[in-house]
Each structure stands twice: as structure tokens, then as C-alpha cells.
Design an enzyme around this catalytic site. Structure first.
Site, PDB file in Angstrom:
ATOM      1  N   LYS A 172      39.899  42.655 -73.947  1.00 32.52           N
ATOM      2  CA  LYS A 172      38.960  42.146 -74.949  1.00 32.52           C
ATOM      3  C   LYS A 172      39.508  42.357 -76.361  1.00 32.52           C
ATOM      4  O   LYS A 172      39.399  41.477 -77.223  1.00 32.52           O
ATOM      5  CB  LYS A 172      37.599  42.836 -74.818  1.00 32.52           C
ATOM      6  N   LEU A 173      40.121  43.503 -76.608  1.00 32.05           N
ATOM      7  CA  LEU A 173      40.695  43.745 -77.930  1.00 32.05           C
ATOM      8  C   LEU A 173      41.882  42.829 -78.188  1.00 32.05           C
ATOM      9  O   LEU A 173      42.060  42.337 -79.314  1.00 32.05           O
ATOM     10  CB  LEU A 173      41.094  45.207 -78.076  1.00 32.05           C
TER      11      LEU A 173
END
Length: 293
Positions: A172-173
Site C-alpha cells: 500500500k505504501l
């Protein structure tokens, strides 16, 4: 399964309504001043609880949808936290955007309390949450994911198992770094185009017809051409937080982060100028010479 949710904000409200309407699960939620109006979900039968512990005591699956790692840690291991009264075998599904190292610590704490932990950050927007069409990137035990998949199916389009616990938040990052990075770069270019009095529709069309075609352009084009920010209701302060989480992850792994440092600096100047609650598309205006002067 009885479901609990903590964080009934822009994304969490959509999750809650679909757990109730599409999934037809019983739902409890943490009563919190940061929640969106809860009339719809209470009208559908959702019940409010005063503390994470009280919610944990009655929930088989607990969804977290909060800002970041400090909030997750307070909910899981803080005073009256989830681990103090977790039901045996309960599953915590962390849909927040958080630091992978923190996720591993929270997973250990939940496991020690007799439960299981999945990191399941979301991609897509608040509209997709409202429509029950989010995508999830899930890290953790595959068997645990299968156990809760019926709950997740009520508010998602796709659910991808991406690896061990922590891999969901890591991906996600990476995703948000690319997405926010693209949009920050595009906003800066659009601001320069506007300062040069280039027709905004021509600017968008030229990019769309060449190497600038992208989801980032699709999301910012309504603001560039019409001043409509509502297609991406994502605060600049949250965008900066996600980039800084990416930088922290990069530092921990020894990875290069030169570009990320500069994206963070561009966003930080906007936040420091008092525009942290602006939506990301508004960077197109905030990056203009007139805004800087």
C-alpha cells in the site's frame, strides 16, 4: 459472524453501510467524534460502543479504518484496547495505511491475546467504499483470510492475498507513493500551465494523448478543467503522511528515497501554509505562483 468497525470516516462509513446492507452482518462500531454522521448505519441496525475493548468483547471480526500507525496501536494495545477483551479466534482486519514494522508488532499482540491479524489496506476512493467496490491488499495467513472473506466480500470488488503479514501495508505504501507522487508532479505541471495561460482542456488532452495518460490524470482532470475537487476527497495532510510513511519504510530498508524526499517537501510546504485539509486535486491551484506569493 458479528462484525465490529473502528473508524467510520470517509472510507469506513462506506464499509459499514455495505457490511450491513450487502453482507447483512450484525455490526457494532466505536462511538468517536471523528465519525461521519452515523444515522444511516444505526438505522440499519448498527450499535455504538464506548471503547475498543467493549466492541472486541462482542465481535468475531474487527475492521480498523483509521489514519495511521499511532491510532492503530492505541486501539489495539492502548487503554481499553482490543487485546484486553478479544474473543478467542477473533480476527482483526487492519484496513488503515500503516507502517509494516508496527503491523508486525500489532499482529504479535493480537496473536498473544488469542486472535489473528490481517493487514488489508484499501486502494480506490471513498466513492468506491460507498458503492462496496474497494480493492484490498491482504497480508497474513491465507486460512485466516478465507475465514473472513465473506465479510470482506460485502464491501470489495477484489481481495488479493499479497503475502505474509506486513506485505499488505508495504505494498500500500509503494502504491500510494507512486499514486501521490504522480498526482503531485501532475499538479505542479498543471499549475505552471495555468500560470502560462494554457487552456486547461488542451493541457489535459495533450497529456491524455501521450505519455501523461494515467489514472492520476483521470483523477485530477475534473479539477484542472472545471475546478471540481470531489472526485478525489483525500486530504493533502494524509497524502503527506503516506509519503512520509513510505520514506520511513525506505529508511528502515536502506532504499533510495531521493524523489520521495522532494514529494514530501512539496506537500509539507502546502500543509505548513495551512492547507492540510485541502483535497489533493486542489494542489493544482495551491502550487500556482499567485498562491505562493
Amino acid at each position: 459472524m458479528k462484525v465490529g468497525i473502528i473508524g467510520v470516516g470517509l472510507m469506513g462509513h462506506g464499509i459499514a453501510r455495505n457490511v450491513l446492507r450487502k453482507g447483512k452482518f450484525e455490526l457494532g462500531f466505536l462511538d468517536h467524534p471523528g465519525n461521519q454522521p452515523v444515522d444511516e448505519i444505526t438505522g440499519l441496525g448498527a450499535v455504538a460502543y464506548d471503547t475498543p475493548a467493549a466492541l472486541a468483547a462482542v465481535s468475531d471480526v474487527i475492521i480498523l479504518c483509521v489514519t495511521g500507525s499511532p491510532q492503530v496501536e492505541a486501539i489495539v494495545t492502548g487503554d481499553h484496547g482490543l487485546v484486553s477483551s478479544l474473543k478467542p479466534g477473533a480476527v482483526v482486519v487492519d484496513c488503515s495505511t500503516a507502517l509494516p514494522d508496527s503491523t508486525l508488532r500489532m499482529g504479535d499482540a493480537v496473536q498473544a491475546a488469542g486472535g489473528a491479524y490481517l493487514d488489508a489496506p484499501m486502494t480506490r476512493t471513498a466513492k468506491h467504499a460507498h458503492d462496496g467496490a474497494l480493492n484490498l491488499l491482504v497480508g497474513g495467513d491465507a486460512a485466516v483470510l478465507e475465514k473472513v472473506r465473506p465479510v470482506l466480500a460485502s464491501f470489495t470488488d477484489t481481495v488479493d492475498h499479497v503475502g505474509a503479514l506486513g506485505h499488505g501495508h508495504r505494498l500500500k505504501l509503494l502504491h500510494n507513493y507512486v499514486s501521490v507522487g504522480f498526482m503531485t508532479l501532475l499538479a505542479e505541471a498543471a499549475a505552471q500551465a495555468a500560470d502560462a495561460q494554457i487552456d486547461p482542456q488542451v493541457f489535459v488532452d495533450v497529456l491524455a494523448g501521450g505519455g501523461g495518460a494515467s489514472v492520476a490524470l483521470d483523477r485530477l482532470a475534473p479539477y484542472i478543467t472545471q475546478g471540481d475537487r470531489e472526485g478525489l476527497p483525500f486530504f493533502v495532510s494524509n497524502a503527506q503522511k503516506d509519503i512520509d510513511y513510505y520514506r520511513a519504510m525506505s529508511t528502515a530498508s536502506g532504499a533510495q528515497q531521493t524523489v520521495a524526499d522532494n514529494v514530501s517537501a512539496a506537500l509539507a510546504r502546502t500543509v505548513e501554509a495551512g492547507h492540510g485539509q485541502a483535497y489533493v486535486p486542489e494542489l493544482v491551484k495551491l502550487f500556482r505562483k499567485s498562491a505562493q506569493g
